[in-house]
Design a protein around this motif. Sequence first.
Motif, PDB file in Angstrom:
ATOM      1  N   ALA A 161     -57.432 -39.681 119.806  1.00 52.98           N
ATOM      2  CA  ALA A 161     -57.426 -40.836 118.876  1.00 52.98           C
ATOM      3  C   ALA A 161     -58.596 -41.905 118.971  1.00 52.98           C
ATOM      4  O   ALA A 161     -58.371 -42.965 119.392  1.00 52.98           O
ATOM      5  N   PRO A 162     -59.760 -41.459 118.669  1.00 56.46           N
ATOM      6  CA  PRO A 162     -60.949 -42.203 118.888  1.00 56.46           C
ATOM      7  C   PRO A 162     -60.842 -43.502 117.949  1.00 56.46           C
ATOM      8  O   PRO A 162     -60.448 -43.396 116.842  1.00 56.46           O
ATOM      9  N   GLY A 163     -61.556 -44.513 118.501  1.00 57.27           N
ATOM     10  CA  GLY A 163     -61.777 -45.855 117.853  1.00 57.27           C
ATOM     11  C   GLY A 163     -60.610 -46.708 117.722  1.00 57.27           C
ATOM     12  O   GLY A 163     -60.459 -47.574 116.879  1.00 57.27           O
ATOM     13  N   MET A 164     -59.574 -46.582 118.988  1.00 54.87           N
ATOM     14  CA  MET A 164     -58.367 -47.471 118.896  1.00 54.87           C
ATOM     15  C   MET A 164     -58.405 -48.281 120.404  1.00 54.87           C
ATOM     16  O   MET A 164     -59.282 -47.794 121.165  1.00 54.87           O
ATOM     17  N   ASP A 184     -36.318 -31.887 128.881  1.00 58.73           N
ATOM     18  CA  ASP A 184     -35.709 -33.161 129.007  1.00 58.73           C
ATOM     19  C   ASP A 184     -36.524 -34.070 129.734  1.00 58.73           C
ATOM     20  O   ASP A 184     -36.923 -33.570 130.958  1.00 58.73           O
ATOM     21  N   VAL A 185     -36.848 -35.331 129.376  1.00 57.88           N
ATOM     22  CA  VAL A 185     -37.700 -36.313 130.190  1.00 57.88           C
ATOM     23  C   VAL A 185     -36.809 -37.556 130.435  1.00 57.88           C
ATOM     24  O   VAL A 185     -35.693 -37.819 129.789  1.00 57.88           O
ATOM     25  N   VAL A 186     -37.484 -38.128 131.351  1.00 63.02           N
ATOM     26  CA  VAL A 186     -36.916 -39.568 131.689  1.00 63.02           C
ATOM     27  C   VAL A 186     -37.851 -40.689 131.005  1.00 63.02           C
ATOM     28  O   VAL A 186     -38.832 -41.044 131.622  1.00 63.02           O
ATOM     29  N   ALA A 187     -37.380 -41.097 129.999  1.00 58.73           N
ATOM     30  CA  ALA A 187     -38.298 -41.745 128.984  1.00 58.73           C
ATOM     31  C   ALA A 187     -38.791 -43.060 129.626  1.00 58.73           C
ATOM     32  O   ALA A 187     -39.692 -43.752 129.425  1.00 58.73           O
ATOM     33  N   ASP A 188     -37.675 -43.670 130.601  1.00 58.59           N
ATOM     34  CA  ASP A 188     -37.963 -45.057 131.011  1.00 58.59           C
ATOM     35  C   ASP A 188     -38.878 -45.080 132.193  1.00 58.59           C
ATOM     36  O   ASP A 188     -39.437 -46.066 132.678  1.00 58.59           O
ATOM     37  N   LYS A 189     -39.380 -43.813 132.694  1.00 60.18           N
ATOM     38  CA  LYS A 189     -40.481 -43.895 133.779  1.00 60.18           C
ATOM     39  C   LYS A 189     -41.584 -43.310 133.136  1.00 60.18           C
ATOM     40  O   LYS A 189     -42.620 -42.946 133.900  1.00 60.18           O
ATOM     41  N   ALA A 190     -41.851 -43.107 131.880  1.00 58.56           N
ATOM     42  CA  ALA A 190     -43.195 -42.768 131.509  1.00 58.56           C
ATOM     43  C   ALA A 190     -44.189 -43.567 131.457  1.00 58.56           C
ATOM     44  O   ALA A 190     -44.076 -44.806 131.541  1.00 58.56           O
ATOM     45  N   LYS A 191     -45.435 -43.093 131.766  1.00 62.82           N
ATOM     46  CA  LYS A 191     -46.745 -43.925 131.699  1.00 62.82           C
ATOM     47  C   LYS A 191     -47.648 -43.463 130.735  1.00 62.82           C
ATOM     48  O   LYS A 191     -47.617 -42.362 130.474  1.00 62.82           O
ATOM     49  N   ALA A 192     -48.369 -44.481 130.127  1.00 59.21           N
ATOM     50  CA  ALA A 192     -49.319 -44.255 129.087  1.00 59.21           C
ATOM     51  C   ALA A 192     -50.538 -44.928 129.508  1.00 59.21           C
ATOM     52  O   ALA A 192     -50.564 -45.908 130.143  1.00 59.21           O
ATOM     53  N   SER A 193     -51.735 -44.332 129.269  1.00 60.75           N
ATOM     54  CA  SER A 193     -53.156 -44.788 129.445  1.00 60.75           C
ATOM     55  C   SER A 193     -54.038 -44.158 128.245  1.00 60.75           C
ATOM     56  O   SER A 193     -53.688 -43.270 127.699  1.00 60.75           O
ATOM     57  N   TYR A 194     -54.933 -45.002 127.963  1.00 63.08           N
ATOM     58  CA  TYR A 194     -56.084 -44.733 126.901  1.00 63.08           C
ATOM     59  C   TYR A 194     -57.384 -44.916 127.593  1.00 63.08           C
ATOM     60  O   TYR A 194     -57.722 -45.999 127.925  1.00 63.08           O
ATOM     61  N   LYS A 195     -58.110 -43.777 127.573  1.00 62.46           N
ATOM     62  CA  LYS A 195     -59.338 -44.025 127.947  1.00 62.46           C
ATOM     63  C   LYS A 195     -60.218 -43.014 127.302  1.00 62.46           C
ATOM     64  O   LYS A 195     -59.946 -41.828 126.960  1.00 62.46           O
ATOM     65  N   ARG A 196     -61.509 -43.475 126.830  1.00 60.49           N
ATOM     66  CA  ARG A 196     -62.417 -42.659 126.129  1.00 60.49           C
ATOM     67  C   ARG A 196     -62.001 -41.995 124.668  1.00 60.49           C
ATOM     68  O   ARG A 196     -62.297 -40.854 124.605  1.00 60.49           O
ATOM     69  N   GLY A 197     -61.252 -42.695 124.105  1.00 63.14           N
ATOM     70  CA  GLY A 197     -60.602 -41.919 122.687  1.00 63.14           C
ATOM     71  C   GLY A 197     -59.622 -41.013 122.856  1.00 63.14           C
ATOM     72  O   GLY A 197     -58.986 -40.321 122.091  1.00 63.14           O
TER      73      GLY A 197
END
Length: 154
Positions: free
Chosen positions: A66-69, A119-132
């Motif tokens: 998702a470039p440009g964000m 099935d996942v544990v949504a409360d422990k999810a991690k998100a990062s955004y780098k270089r698009g």
Amino acid sequence: MSQAWDSLVDGWQHLYRRAANAITRFSRGKADDEQSREIAARSSGWGVLASEVYDDEDKVVVRLEAPGMEGADFDIEVVENYLVIRGQKNIERERTDGRYHILECAYGSFERALPLPEDVVADKAKASYKRGVLRVELPKSAAARRRRIDVQVH
């Protein structure tokens, strides 16, 4: 001629199958002035947000191009067995005068729902955004984790 046509149809079907999930609908976003509103109207429609879903022993990793964000432009949640990613890609004008002749970038609001393989544990999810690229790591639930069983040889 028939073989050439069949080959062309097969090629288009293959392309469609590979791209169908990456094509995302962008709806008209917010704009401050008349020219920006015109660009927003012309650039809303379909755009490509390619993604990958990777499954390892203890987590599911989702990557979305998702470039440009910015990281704050995303709203991410798990709904049932889907990772839902919403966002707003804003118009960034490099010049204040002149007119666009080619406008292939999509701008506006979008939403992607990516199926999760486990099935996942949504409360422990991690998100990062780098270089698009947006990267979301979702730990698997205890029931979904794979357990290796060693075979004893006697």
